[in-house]
Design a protein around this motif. Structure first.
Motif, PDB file in Angstrom:
ATOM      1  N   ARG A 106       0.839  -1.211   0.000  1.00  0.00           N
ATOM      2  CA  ARG A 106       0.000   0.000   0.000  1.00  0.00           C
ATOM      3  C   ARG A 106       0.870   1.256   0.000  1.00  0.00           C
ATOM      4  NH1 ARG A 106      -4.950  -1.314  -0.002  1.00  0.00           N
ATOM      5  NH2 ARG A 106      -5.804  -3.037   1.186  1.00  0.00           N
ATOM      6  N   LYS A 107       1.969   1.212   0.755  1.00  0.00           N
ATOM      7  CA  LYS A 107       2.867   2.371   0.813  1.00  0.00           C
ATOM      8  C   LYS A 107       3.492   2.674  -0.551  1.00  0.00           C
ATOM      9  CE  LYS A 107       4.124   1.812   5.631  1.00  0.00           C
ATOM     10  NZ  LYS A 107       5.200   1.449   6.569  1.00  0.00           N
ATOM     11  N   LEU A 108       3.574   1.655  -1.416  1.00  0.00           N
ATOM     12  CA  LEU A 108       4.122   1.853  -2.759  1.00  0.00           C
ATOM     13  C   LEU A 108       3.101   2.455  -3.719  1.00  0.00           C
ATOM     14  CD1 LEU A 108       6.131  -1.475  -3.197  1.00  0.00           C
ATOM     15  CD2 LEU A 108       7.056   0.818  -2.774  1.00  0.00           C
ATOM     16  N   GLY A 109       1.864   2.623  -3.252  1.00  0.00           N
ATOM     17  CA  GLY A 109       0.827   3.233  -4.078  1.00  0.00           C
ATOM     18  C   GLY A 109       0.168   2.265  -5.048  1.00  0.00           C
ATOM     19  N   LEU A 110       0.220   0.971  -4.752  1.00  0.00           N
ATOM     20  CA  LEU A 110      -0.395  -0.016  -5.635  1.00  0.00           C
ATOM     21  C   LEU A 110      -1.913  -0.018  -5.457  1.00  0.00           C
ATOM     22  CD1 LEU A 110       2.009  -3.062  -5.159  1.00  0.00           C
ATOM     23  CD2 LEU A 110       2.166  -1.195  -6.806  1.00  0.00           C
ATOM     24  N   ASN A 111      -2.611  -0.361  -6.538  1.00  0.00           N
ATOM     25  CA  ASN A 111      -4.072  -0.479  -6.415  1.00  0.00           C
ATOM     26  C   ASN A 111      -4.414  -1.838  -5.808  1.00  0.00           C
ATOM     27  OD1 ASN A 111      -4.468  -2.494  -8.523  1.00  0.00           O
ATOM     28  ND2 ASN A 111      -4.216  -0.840 -10.028  1.00  0.00           N
ATOM     29  N   SER A 112      -5.674  -2.019  -5.446  1.00  0.00           N
ATOM     30  CA  SER A 112      -6.079  -3.243  -4.742  1.00  0.00           C
ATOM     31  C   SER A 112      -5.879  -4.495  -5.590  1.00  0.00           C
ATOM     32  CB  SER A 112      -7.525  -3.144  -4.256  1.00  0.00           C
ATOM     33  OG  SER A 112      -8.392  -2.929  -5.357  1.00  0.00           O
ATOM     34  N   ARG A 113      -6.048  -4.397  -6.916  1.00  0.00           N
ATOM     35  CA  ARG A 113      -5.795  -5.556  -7.790  1.00  0.00           C
ATOM     36  C   ARG A 113      -4.330  -5.952  -7.751  1.00  0.00           C
ATOM     37  NH1 ARG A 113      -8.659  -2.170 -11.229  1.00  0.00           N
ATOM     38  NH2 ARG A 113      -6.702  -1.616 -12.258  1.00  0.00           N
ATOM     39  N   GLN A 114      -3.452  -4.960  -7.833  1.00  0.00           N
ATOM     40  CA  GLN A 114      -2.016  -5.239  -7.844  1.00  0.00           C
ATOM     41  C   GLN A 114      -1.579  -5.877  -6.529  1.00  0.00           C
ATOM     42  OE1 GLN A 114      -1.093  -1.144  -8.792  1.00  0.00           O
ATOM     43  NE2 GLN A 114      -0.161  -1.760 -10.734  1.00  0.00           N
ATOM     44  N   ILE A 115      -2.088  -5.356  -5.431  1.00  0.00           N
ATOM     45  CA  ILE A 115      -1.742  -5.921  -4.116  1.00  0.00           C
ATOM     46  C   ILE A 115      -2.214  -7.362  -4.034  1.00  0.00           C
ATOM     47  CG2 ILE A 115      -2.225  -5.781  -1.635  1.00  0.00           C
ATOM     48  CD1 ILE A 115      -2.337  -2.682  -2.035  1.00  0.00           C
ATOM     49  N   ASP A 116      -3.457  -7.595  -4.419  1.00  0.00           N
ATOM     50  CA  ASP A 116      -3.993  -8.954  -4.370  1.00  0.00           C
ATOM     51  C   ASP A 116      -3.199  -9.885  -5.285  1.00  0.00           C
ATOM     52  OD1 ASP A 116      -6.328 -10.799  -3.526  1.00  0.00           O
ATOM     53  OD2 ASP A 116      -6.224 -11.016  -5.713  1.00  0.00           O
ATOM     54  N   ALA A 117      -2.828  -9.401  -6.466  1.00  0.00           N
ATOM     55  CA  ALA A 117      -2.077 -10.235  -7.423  1.00  0.00           C
ATOM     56  C   ALA A 117      -0.751 -10.674  -6.826  1.00  0.00           C
ATOM     57  CB  ALA A 117      -1.848  -9.478  -8.727  1.00  0.00           C
ATOM     58  N   ILE A 118      -0.050  -9.774  -6.188  1.00  0.00           N
ATOM     59  CA  ILE A 118       1.241 -10.137  -5.596  1.00  0.00           C
ATOM     60  C   ILE A 118       1.032 -11.147  -4.467  1.00  0.00           C
ATOM     61  CG2 ILE A 118       3.154  -9.271  -4.187  1.00  0.00           C
ATOM     62  CD1 ILE A 118       3.190  -6.835  -6.034  1.00  0.00           C
ATOM     63  N   LEU A 119       0.063 -10.893  -3.624  1.00  0.00           N
ATOM     64  CA  LEU A 119      -0.178 -11.796  -2.498  1.00  0.00           C
ATOM     65  C   LEU A 119      -0.722 -13.148  -2.960  1.00  0.00           C
ATOM     66  CD1 LEU A 119      -1.711  -9.242   0.044  1.00  0.00           C
ATOM     67  CD2 LEU A 119       0.647 -10.073  -0.071  1.00  0.00           C
ATOM     68  N   PHE A 120      -1.524 -13.155  -4.031  1.00  0.00           N
ATOM     69  CA  PHE A 120      -2.155 -14.391  -4.509  1.00  0.00           C
ATOM     70  C   PHE A 120      -1.229 -15.220  -5.398  1.00  0.00           C
ATOM     71  CE2 PHE A 120      -4.805 -16.808  -7.491  1.00  0.00           C
ATOM     72  CZ  PHE A 120      -5.606 -17.515  -6.609  1.00  0.00           C
ATOM     73  N   PHE A 121      -0.545 -14.562  -6.337  1.00  0.00           N
ATOM     74  CA  PHE A 121       0.225 -15.282  -7.348  1.00  0.00           C
ATOM     75  C   PHE A 121       1.695 -15.508  -6.994  1.00  0.00           C
ATOM     76  CE2 PHE A 121      -3.291 -13.727 -10.013  1.00  0.00           C
ATOM     77  CZ  PHE A 121      -3.611 -14.886 -10.695  1.00  0.00           C
TER      78      PHE A 121
END
Length: 170
Positions: A106-121
């Motif tokens: 979140r501190k990097l300014g990522l959107n919710s899709r990007q955050i979820d993608a990193i955590l999921f994939f």
């Protein structure tokens, strides 16, 4: 040891899954700001004798460089910069386990899709723009845009050409 206020509370550590908080009683010395700790600055040790012994014993290399050494060590290890804060009448250092926590993303300014993608994939190790578009119900163009932003932020790498492009997690 050098900066500790021995007249106050004990040094406290809290260990979490993704970070460690270290709190010490007593604020920063007068004239030293949090921003100054991120660059070369004057040192104002509270315990001059301990500071002198530590310096002569090789435990500290130069006064005014301790926080910079910690910041550089985190950067060299591929970790986020530590957070330094004055809190509850003391000084808190927060060291993070990795940069792939939701808080850090979140501190990097990522959107919710990007955050979820990193955590999921990330456990899978790779993702395609088709995988991304399908999971988040977005266009291929949006998927490529989001993934390219992750490449720019050096969170993933790109391999292959257009349709066969795969994105790999670091």
């Amino acid at each position: 040891m050098v900066h500790r206020t021995y007249m106050g509370s004990f040094t406290q550590m809290r260990v979490y899954d993704d970070k460690i908080n270290i709190w010490n009683d007593g604020g920063l010395p007068e004239g030293i700001s949090l921003e100054a700790l991120k660059r070369s600055h004057k040192s104002k040790p509270r315990n001059l004798l301990i500071a002198d012994v530590c310096f002569k014993g090789g435990l500290i290399d130069a006064w005014g460089r301790g926080t910079i050494t910690i910041i550089d060590a985190c950067k060299d290890a591929g970790l986020p910069a530590p957070e330094l804060a004055e809190e509850d009448g003391g000084f808190m250092v927060t060291l993070f386990k990795n940069q792939l926590t939701e808080e850090q993303l979140r501190k990097l300014g990522l959107n919710s899709r990007q955050i979820d993608a990193i955590l999921f994939f990330r456990d899978k190790g790779e993702i395609t723009s088709s995988d991304y578009a399908e999971r988040y119900k977005v266009t291929d163009r949006t998927a490529r845009t989001d993934l390219n932003e992750l490449v720019e932020k050096e969170l993933i790498t790109r391999q292959g050409d257009y349709k066969s492009t795969k994105f790999h997690f670091r």
